[in-house]
Scaffold this active site. Structure first.
Site, PDB file in Angstrom:
ATOM      1  N   THR A  36     -13.332 -30.810 -38.545  1.00  0.00           N
ATOM      2  CA  THR A  36     -12.838 -29.645 -37.789  1.00  0.00           C
ATOM      3  C   THR A  36     -13.834 -29.285 -36.695  1.00  0.00           C
ATOM      4  O   THR A  36     -15.047 -29.370 -36.911  1.00  0.00           O
ATOM      5  CB  THR A  36     -12.701 -28.442 -38.745  1.00  0.00           C
ATOM      6  N   GLY A  37     -13.318 -28.865 -35.543  1.00  0.00           N
ATOM      7  CA  GLY A  37     -14.203 -28.381 -34.480  1.00  0.00           C
ATOM      8  C   GLY A  37     -13.887 -29.025 -33.138  1.00  0.00           C
ATOM      9  O   GLY A  37     -13.079 -29.955 -33.059  1.00  0.00           O
ATOM     10  N   ALA A  91     -20.928 -31.265 -36.269  1.00  0.00           N
ATOM     11  CA  ALA A  91     -21.941 -30.468 -36.976  1.00  0.00           C
ATOM     12  C   ALA A  91     -22.490 -29.410 -36.016  1.00  0.00           C
ATOM     13  O   ALA A  91     -22.372 -29.537 -34.796  1.00  0.00           O
ATOM     14  CB  ALA A  91     -23.081 -31.360 -37.467  1.00  0.00           C
ATOM     15  N   GLU A 111     -14.493 -29.572 -45.639  1.00  0.00           N
ATOM     16  CA  GLU A 111     -15.330 -30.632 -45.075  1.00  0.00           C
ATOM     17  C   GLU A 111     -16.209 -31.276 -46.146  1.00  0.00           C
ATOM     18  O   GLU A 111     -16.308 -32.506 -46.223  1.00  0.00           O
ATOM     19  CB  GLU A 111     -16.189 -30.048 -43.946  1.00  0.00           C
TER      20      GLU A 111
END
Ligand code: 5RP
Length: 225
Positions: A36-37, A91, A111
């Site tokens: 995710t991100g 990260a 995650e």
């Protein structure tokens, strides 16, 4: 000095270079886990190019599931995937030993479960995420709501300053404490210690659960740690 727009473009190019390099890690018949991100979103955007190599997809969050569905990928429940071949995710910080802080997007529990379910974890970051010592980025800790204060007191005893992330409820109905000014001298030890506090669901330290490779994107290309 670069203009603001150029800095933004350079940051995006770095994320895209890291994402492109991670695509090379997808081999045939790959059961893939997706993080995710914003960096991972660049990776997701490239997945249609290698659709024929992917046999199953597991997702770390509802936000990622929505993006994958939008590209025509059916997301399977992890229980039906078995062991994943590869997990790719971003990260918030990485040190030179590939120990990470994650959870800036509040998806740390999904995650960490996917990392633990994968043979291989490839992390994708831009150079701004590299640090000598983890902890400048406040450490996210997902907590059961009723334990928020008791966990916060324990985190103060450990030397941190926990701050409640206002208005955020995780995919699992929990809350996030962001711990400022923590001296993370031994990330593995601290991951274990915080994990053991009653009411903690997941700590955003990925030291015992570290990636096999960190791909660092730059505006010009990418290299690996
Ligand atoms: C979400 C995460 C993300 O991987 C992390 O926050 C990095 O995000 P971005 O690529 O947008 O900087 O851990 O919980």
């Amino acid at each position: 000095m670069r203009s603001k727009k150029t800095d933004k473009e350079a940051a995006l190019a770095a994320k895209r270079h890291a994402a492109r390099a991670a695509i090379e890690h997808i081999r045939h018949d790959c059961r893939l886990g997706v993080g995710t991100g914003s960096t991972t979103n660049e990776f997701i955007a490239l997945l249609p190019e290698v659709r024929d190599r992917i046999t199953a997809v597991a997702s770390s969050s509802q936000a990622t599931t929505n993006l994958l569905n939008g590209l025509g990928f059916e997301v399977s429940p992890l229980s039906q995937c078995g062991t994943l071949d590869l997990y790719v995710d971003g990260a918030d910080e990485t040190d030179d030993h590939r120990r990470l802080i994650k959870g800036g997007g509040a998806a740390l529990t999904g995650e960490k479960i996917l990392v633990a379910s994968s043979r291989r974890f490839v992390c994708i970051v831009d150079e701004s995420k590299r640090v000598k010592l983890l902890g400048k980025f406040p450490l996210p800790v997902e907590v059961i709501p009723m334990a928020r204060s008791s966990v916060a007191r324990k985190l103060v005893q450990l030397g941190g300053q926990p701050q409640y992330r206002e208005g955020v409820v995780t995919d699992y109905g929990n809350e996030i404490l962001d711990v400022h000014n923590l001296k993370i001298l031994d990330p593995e030890e601290m991951e274990t210690e915080i994990n053991q506090v009653p009411g903690v669901v997941t700590v955003g330290l990925f030291a015992r659960h570290r990636p096999e490779v960190v791909i660092v994107g730059t505006p010009e290309g990418a290299y690996s740690l």
